[in-house]
Write a protein that holds these residues in place. Structure first.
Motif, PDB file in Angstrom:
ATOM      1  N   MET A   1       0.849  -1.180   0.000  1.00 32.84           N
ATOM      2  CA  MET A   1       0.000   0.000   0.000  1.00 32.84           C
ATOM      3  C   MET A   1       0.891   1.239   0.000  1.00 32.84           C
ATOM      4  N   ASN A   2       0.733   2.034  -0.998  1.00 28.90           N
ATOM      5  CA  ASN A   2       1.552   3.218  -1.121  1.00 28.90           C
ATOM      6  C   ASN A   2       0.737   4.435  -0.705  1.00 28.90           C
ATOM      7  N   LEU A   3       1.105   5.024   0.412  1.00 31.08           N
ATOM      8  CA  LEU A   3       0.342   6.123   0.982  1.00 31.08           C
ATOM      9  C   LEU A   3       0.385   7.381   0.111  1.00 31.08           C
ATOM     10  N   LYS A   4       1.529   7.621  -0.542  1.00 27.84           N
ATOM     11  CA  LYS A   4       1.636   8.806  -1.403  1.00 27.84           C
ATOM     12  C   LYS A   4       0.690   8.721  -2.603  1.00 27.84           C
ATOM     13  N   ARG A   5       0.570   7.547  -3.179  1.00 27.11           N
ATOM     14  CA  ARG A   5      -0.341   7.385  -4.316  1.00 27.11           C
ATOM     15  C   ARG A   5      -1.788   7.554  -3.908  1.00 27.11           C
ATOM     16  N   ILE A   6      -2.147   7.047  -2.730  1.00 24.49           N
ATOM     17  CA  ILE A   6      -3.525   7.207  -2.245  1.00 24.49           C
ATOM     18  C   ILE A   6      -3.811   8.675  -1.980  1.00 24.49           C
ATOM     19  N   PHE A   7      -2.884   9.376  -1.348  1.00 27.35           N
ATOM     20  CA  PHE A   7      -3.052  10.802  -1.084  1.00 27.35           C
ATOM     21  C   PHE A   7      -3.128  11.595  -2.390  1.00 27.35           C
ATOM     22  N   GLY A   8      -2.332  11.211  -3.380  1.00 31.57           N
ATOM     23  CA  GLY A   8      -2.389  11.865  -4.684  1.00 31.57           C
ATOM     24  C   GLY A   8      -3.722  11.656  -5.372  1.00 31.57           C
ATOM     25  N   ALA A   9      -4.273  10.455  -5.250  1.00 34.71           N
ATOM     26  CA  ALA A   9      -5.581  10.177  -5.840  1.00 34.71           C
ATOM     27  C   ALA A   9      -6.676  10.986  -5.140  1.00 34.71           C
ATOM     28  N   ILE A  10      -6.583  11.101  -3.816  1.00 38.55           N
ATOM     29  CA  ILE A  10      -7.569  11.890  -3.076  1.00 38.55           C
ATOM     30  C   ILE A  10      -7.488  13.355  -3.471  1.00 38.55           C
ATOM     31  N   LEU A  11      -6.273  13.884  -3.594  1.00 39.77           N
ATOM     32  CA  LEU A  11      -6.112  15.275  -4.028  1.00 39.77           C
ATOM     33  C   LEU A  11      -6.668  15.492  -5.433  1.00 39.77           C
ATOM     34  N   THR A  12      -6.427  14.543  -6.310  1.00 41.87           N
ATOM     35  CA  THR A  12      -6.930  14.662  -7.676  1.00 41.87           C
ATOM     36  C   THR A  12      -8.460  14.672  -7.698  1.00 41.87           C
ATOM     37  N   ILE A  13      -9.072  13.787  -6.927  1.00 39.54           N
ATOM     38  CA  ILE A  13     -10.537  13.740  -6.873  1.00 39.54           C
ATOM     39  C   ILE A  13     -11.101  15.026  -6.285  1.00 39.54           C
ATOM     40  N   LEU A  14     -10.474  15.545  -5.218  1.00 47.27           N
ATOM     41  CA  LEU A  14     -10.916  16.816  -4.633  1.00 47.27           C
ATOM     42  C   LEU A  14     -10.795  17.963  -5.637  1.00 47.27           C
ATOM     43  N   GLY A  15      -9.728  17.942  -6.423  1.00 49.84           N
ATOM     44  CA  GLY A  15      -9.544  18.972  -7.438  1.00 49.84           C
ATOM     45  C   GLY A  15     -10.607  18.910  -8.518  1.00 49.84           C
ATOM     46  N   ILE A  16     -10.936  17.709  -8.955  1.00 58.24           N
ATOM     47  CA  ILE A  16     -11.972  17.542  -9.976  1.00 58.24           C
ATOM     48  C   ILE A  16     -13.323  18.003  -9.455  1.00 58.24           C
ATOM     49  N   VAL A  17     -13.652  17.624  -8.219  1.00 58.11           N
ATOM     50  CA  VAL A  17     -14.934  18.025  -7.623  1.00 58.11           C
ATOM     51  C   VAL A  17     -15.004  19.547  -7.483  1.00 58.11           C
ATOM     52  N   SER A  18     -13.913  20.147  -7.063  1.00 56.60           N
ATOM     53  CA  SER A  18     -13.887  21.601  -6.899  1.00 56.60           C
ATOM     54  C   SER A  18     -14.030  22.327  -8.237  1.00 56.60           C
ATOM     55  N   LEU A  19     -13.374  21.828  -9.261  1.00 58.11           N
ATOM     56  CA  LEU A  19     -13.490  22.443 -10.582  1.00 58.11           C
ATOM     57  C   LEU A  19     -14.897  22.281 -11.151  1.00 58.11           C
ATOM     58  N   ILE A  20     -15.511  21.127 -10.923  1.00 57.29           N
ATOM     59  CA  ILE A  20     -16.887  20.910 -11.384  1.00 57.29           C
ATOM     60  C   ILE A  20     -17.834  21.848 -10.648  1.00 57.29           C
ATOM     61  N   TYR A  21     -17.621  22.026  -9.337  1.00 57.20           N
ATOM     62  CA  TYR A  21     -18.477  22.938  -8.576  1.00 57.20           C
ATOM     63  C   TYR A  21     -18.312  24.386  -9.057  1.00 57.20           C
ATOM     64  N   ALA A  22     -17.093  24.795  -9.351  1.00 54.65           N
ATOM     65  CA  ALA A  22     -16.866  26.149  -9.862  1.00 54.65           C
ATOM     66  C   ALA A  22     -17.559  26.339 -11.213  1.00 54.65           C
TER      67      ALA A  22
END
Length: 64
Positions: A1-22
């Motif tokens: 389990m690679n914690l950096k990859r999971i954190f990167g995926a979470i950041l990417t999803i948050l970014g997509i959600v934020s851009l869609i909301y904007a």
């Protein structure tokens, strides 16, 4: 389990959600009620989260 990859995926999803909301705020606002501050904040945060998440996923090496 690679914690950096999971954190990167979470950041990417948050970014997509934020851009869609904007984009949703931009499209549903009328000319009189357009909230520029909200658009700028969600747009910049979404772009920042998206780019940093993608960069974190790309630069993390798979080591077993």
């Amino acid at each position: 389990m690679n914690l950096k990859r999971i954190f990167g995926a979470i950041l990417t999803i948050l970014g997509i959600v934020s851009l869609i909301y904007a984009a949703q705020v931009f499209l549903t606002a009328t000319e009189n009620t357009r909230d520029i501050r909200t658009l700028v904040i969600y747009g910049i945060l979404g772009l920042l989260f998206f780019v940093s998440g993608i960069s974190l996923v790309k630069t993390t090496k798979d080591e077993s």
